[in-house]
Design a protein around this motif. Sequence first.
Motif, mmCIF file in Angstrom:
data_model
loop_
_atom_site.group_PDB
_atom_site.id
_atom_site.type_symbol
_atom_site.label_atom_id
_atom_site.label_comp_id
_atom_site.label_asym_id
_atom_site.label_seq_id
_atom_site.Cartn_x
_atom_site.Cartn_y
_atom_site.Cartn_z
ATOM 1 N N PRO A 111 0.830 -1.218 0.000
ATOM 2 C CA PRO A 111 0.000 0.000 0.000
ATOM 3 C C PRO A 111 0.857 1.259 0.000
ATOM 4 O O PRO A 111 1.923 1.297 0.601
ATOM 5 N N ARG A 112 0.375 2.273 -0.688
ATOM 6 C CA ARG A 112 1.101 3.539 -0.762
ATOM 7 C C ARG A 112 0.164 4.670 -0.350
ATOM 8 O O ARG A 112 -1.040 4.638 -0.606
ATOM 9 N N TYR A 113 0.762 5.683 0.268
ATOM 10 C CA TYR A 113 0.016 6.884 0.662
ATOM 11 C C TYR A 113 0.165 7.880 -0.481
ATOM 12 O O TYR A 113 1.260 8.405 -0.741
ATOM 13 N N CYS A 114 -0.924 8.094 -1.197
ATOM 14 C CA CYS A 114 -0.857 8.896 -2.424
ATOM 15 C C CYS A 114 -1.639 10.200 -2.289
ATOM 16 O O CYS A 114 -2.563 10.312 -1.476
ATOM 17 N N LEU A 115 -1.225 11.182 -3.123
ATOM 18 C CA LEU A 115 -1.889 12.489 -3.175
ATOM 19 C C LEU A 115 -2.619 12.619 -4.502
ATOM 20 O O LEU A 115 -2.102 12.220 -5.551
ATOM 21 N N PHE A 116 -3.836 13.189 -4.448
ATOM 22 C CA PHE A 116 -4.647 13.349 -5.653
ATOM 23 C C PHE A 116 -5.140 14.788 -5.735
ATOM 24 O O PHE A 116 -5.381 15.427 -4.720
ATOM 25 N N GLY A 117 -5.276 15.306 -7.000
ATOM 26 C CA GLY A 117 -5.794 16.649 -7.193
ATOM 27 C C GLY A 117 -4.962 17.430 -8.194
ATOM 28 O O GLY A 117 -3.844 17.024 -8.576
ATOM 29 N N ASP A 118 -5.503 18.540 -8.627
ATOM 30 C CA ASP A 118 -4.837 19.364 -9.636
ATOM 31 C C ASP A 118 -3.540 19.967 -9.112
ATOM 32 O O ASP A 118 -2.635 20.282 -9.884
ATOM 33 N N THR A 119 -3.419 20.114 -7.796
ATOM 34 C CA THR A 119 -2.193 20.672 -7.198
ATOM 35 C C THR A 119 -0.988 19.802 -7.558
ATOM 36 O O THR A 119 0.107 20.318 -7.818
ATOM 37 N N VAL A 120 -1.198 18.478 -7.580
ATOM 38 C CA VAL A 120 -0.113 17.546 -7.926
ATOM 39 C C VAL A 120 0.325 17.779 -9.373
ATOM 40 O O VAL A 120 1.532 17.836 -9.671
ATOM 41 N N ASN A 121 -0.659 17.936 -10.277
ATOM 42 C CA ASN A 121 -0.339 18.150 -11.696
ATOM 43 C C ASN A 121 0.434 19.445 -11.909
ATOM 44 O O ASN A 121 1.419 19.491 -12.668
ATOM 45 N N ILE A 122 -0.012 20.516 -11.254
ATOM 46 C CA ILE A 122 0.656 21.815 -11.435
ATOM 47 C C ILE A 122 2.079 21.759 -10.891
ATOM 48 O O ILE A 122 3.011 22.301 -11.504
ATOM 49 N N ALA A 123 2.282 21.111 -9.713
ATOM 50 C CA ALA A 123 3.636 20.994 -9.154
ATOM 51 C C ALA A 123 4.541 20.245 -10.122
ATOM 52 O O ALA A 123 5.711 20.602 -10.312
ATOM 53 N N SER A 124 3.985 19.189 -10.764
ATOM 54 C CA SER A 124 4.766 18.432 -11.747
ATOM 55 C C SER A 124 5.107 19.297 -12.958
ATOM 56 O O SER A 124 6.221 19.214 -13.500
ATOM 57 N N ARG A 125 4.164 20.132 -13.389
ATOM 58 C CA ARG A 125 4.417 21.037 -14.527
ATOM 59 C C ARG A 125 5.483 22.075 -14.172
ATOM 60 O O ARG A 125 6.300 22.448 -15.019
ATOM 61 N N MET A 126 5.503 22.548 -12.917
ATOM 62 C CA MET A 126 6.523 23.512 -12.499
ATOM 63 C C MET A 126 7.921 22.889 -12.631
ATOM 64 O O MET A 126 8.874 23.543 -13.037
ATOM 65 N N GLU A 127 8.001 21.589 -12.338
ATOM 66 C CA GLU A 127 9.304 20.908 -12.444
ATOM 67 C C GLU A 127 9.683 20.703 -13.912
ATOM 68 O O GLU A 127 10.806 20.991 -14.328
ATOM 69 N N SER A 128 8.732 20.217 -14.720
ATOM 70 C CA SER A 128 9.054 19.909 -16.126
ATOM 71 C C SER A 128 9.331 21.167 -16.937
ATOM 72 O O SER A 128 10.056 21.111 -17.943
ATOM 73 N N HIS A 129 8.769 22.306 -16.540
ATOM 74 C CA HIS A 129 9.014 23.571 -17.240
ATOM 75 C C HIS A 129 10.086 24.400 -16.539
ATOM 76 O O HIS A 129 10.257 25.587 -16.833
ATOM 77 N N GLY A 130 10.809 23.771 -15.636
ATOM 78 C CA GLY A 130 11.827 24.489 -14.879
ATOM 79 C C GLY A 130 13.145 24.606 -15.626
ATOM 80 O O GLY A 130 13.293 24.176 -16.780
ATOM 81 N N VAL A 131 14.132 25.192 -14.943
ATOM 82 C CA VAL A 131 15.467 25.452 -15.501
ATOM 83 C C VAL A 131 16.478 24.673 -14.647
ATOM 84 O O VAL A 131 16.318 24.591 -13.419
ATOM 85 N N PRO A 132 17.542 24.076 -15.253
ATOM 86 C CA PRO A 132 18.541 23.327 -14.480
ATOM 87 C C PRO A 132 19.124 24.138 -13.313
ATOM 88 O O PRO A 132 19.419 25.326 -13.469
#
Length: 670
Positions: free
Chosen positions: A595-616
């Motif tokens: 079992p895993r403790y998971c997070l759901f919601g648009d906040t997760v998607n936006i945080a992921s987009r901040m990383e993928s559109h980030g700068v090294p």
Amino acid sequence: YGFINACLKSLVVEKYGEETWEKLRLQAGVQDSFLTFEVYKDEITMQLIDKACKILDVPADMVLREFGEYFFEFCKRSGYDHMLRTLGGNLYEFIENLDALHSYLSLSYQAILFLFVFPQEMNAPSFRVEKNEDGSMHLHYYSDRRGLCHIVPGIIGAAALDFFNIEISMEIVNQTEEEERTGKKEHTVFLVTQNPVFSYKERNKFSSSPQHLADSEKKKENQLYKEDLEKTKNTIRDRGSSVCPVKKSHWKTIRGIITLGKGKLLRGFDPVYPKNLWIDTKTFCNGLPFHMVFDKELRVKQAGVSIQKIVPGLQTMGICLDHYFSIVHPEVPFTISSIQKFINSQFVFQTRRDTMPESWKQRPMLELRGQMIWMESLQCMLYLCSPLLRTLHELEERQMHIADIAPHDVTRDLILLNQQRLAEMELSNQLERKKEELRILSKHLEEEKKKTEALLYAMLPQHVANQLKEGKRVEAGEFKECTILFSDVVTFTNICAQCEPIQIVLMLNSMYLRFDRLTTVHDVYKVETIGDAYMVVGGVPVPVPTHAERVANFALGMIIAAKGVQNPVSGNPIQIRVGIHTGPVLAGVVGEKMPRYCLFGDTVNIASRMESHGVPSKIHLSSSAYQCLKYKNFEMTERGEIEVKGKGKMHTYFLIRNTTATENELMGRP
């Protein structure tokens, strides 16, 4: 024996706590527990006492005295209370019979040691006491173990107060080493002075001077004497006024006085001896089959029939006793002066193998135990003894029988009772060993349980894991505001294409170990890792108002930590991208297997987009994360509007540094 070390452990734990004992035993290098009948080296006890003095910062004599006082109470709690109380009616008799107690205990301990094939013997100390004219006593203490004499005042002082209600003071007046048969012994002489214990009122009302105490005691005795005498006279007068008075004999009168006086003679007891000894030599030697009479030169004058049967050489009267026997206890030279010195001690003789008959030379030697009585008129010593046998097995080994022991000799009963007691002691010892094994297993089980819980808590939040352990269903929870962080390794796909899989594993492991340590430093929750992606959250599963600051500080630490991880292709430090967003989420446990403790919601998607559109090597913030950090001592720069996949245009920022925290604080370094 383990009994001594167990007592020392109990003292430390009870008075100074479990932690002090743990520290003490680790420094002494000894085990945590001790079995009562197990034999341990003296060095263990000495090490424990030495380390106790250093850890507690207390002089050795004070530690030993306190141990002596506690040892007395420990013995009482361990079932020896009645045995100790019946040793004597006063302190002098109590001390005088301590050696007899040791002798009795040695029967049980040596028998159980024999049962478990241990060759050691109970090497107990020896006591000798002398009365002085002023009422004080000189206590002589003999021991093979040097430096432990300060235990004696603790034990004797506690016994005097508990059993006889007197306070004593003991001071060392002489201390020497004496050469005895078995080597050097420490001989310590204590001056023992005693004073009655008065109540608080009595102490205030009366002076505690010796003269006052003596006068007070005399007055009490005289008053009791007068009362008893008056009662006795009245009773005799009443009985004598009967209709037919009968003249009583001298002995009947005395017997009546004793009865009326509640079994005590009014003026003490004076024995009456016959003018002639009404027993012939043959009857005496048959009735007391184990006895010997010898003079100052140790020449045998008389011996019981059973001793003559075992040691035929004694039939030659005038033979020297030390040719056939050696003294086992007390450990003194075989001379009349040494025997007189320890006249109140029990003496144990052992037959000498070289002078025994051929039939005895393959058997264990016979030991005799008894008392010495000096006959002044004959200038001879009488040794009244019995065979020292603990079990039926020992009786059989010496090819002896119960019939060889006089019917009046309690040794018969002792052998049979001890045989039964041995079975009980064996069972007790087995139970004690099993108890110790269970304690060790329980301790190991607790350690393994902690390891399992630590592993479980690393996978799931603690309160969630506890609910699952209890078999409860974990309901999903809504968190109105939290901060989520994603990170990944720049050009990770290219690195994987040019490296061996093991190199990738080593690189990721090195990086994740650094990141995992930072989650503890900044108290954020690690959600999961997928490949090179690392996800943490602040404010979940435990809501906190500082969730954004914690995640921001964690992100700054990640950038610094990544510089310590080497790119296996170029050899340079790796670069990571970090994205952070703040918003609401739904959190819960997914699945039954792993079992895993998971997070759901648009906040997760936006945080992921901040990383993928980030700068090294940059920390990319959404506008909501920026608003949470705006007035919290963080330096940030505006990136402006960017096109975000699936979200359209978004206004974002870069986190530069924490204006109040140093690099060491961010990394959790001292």
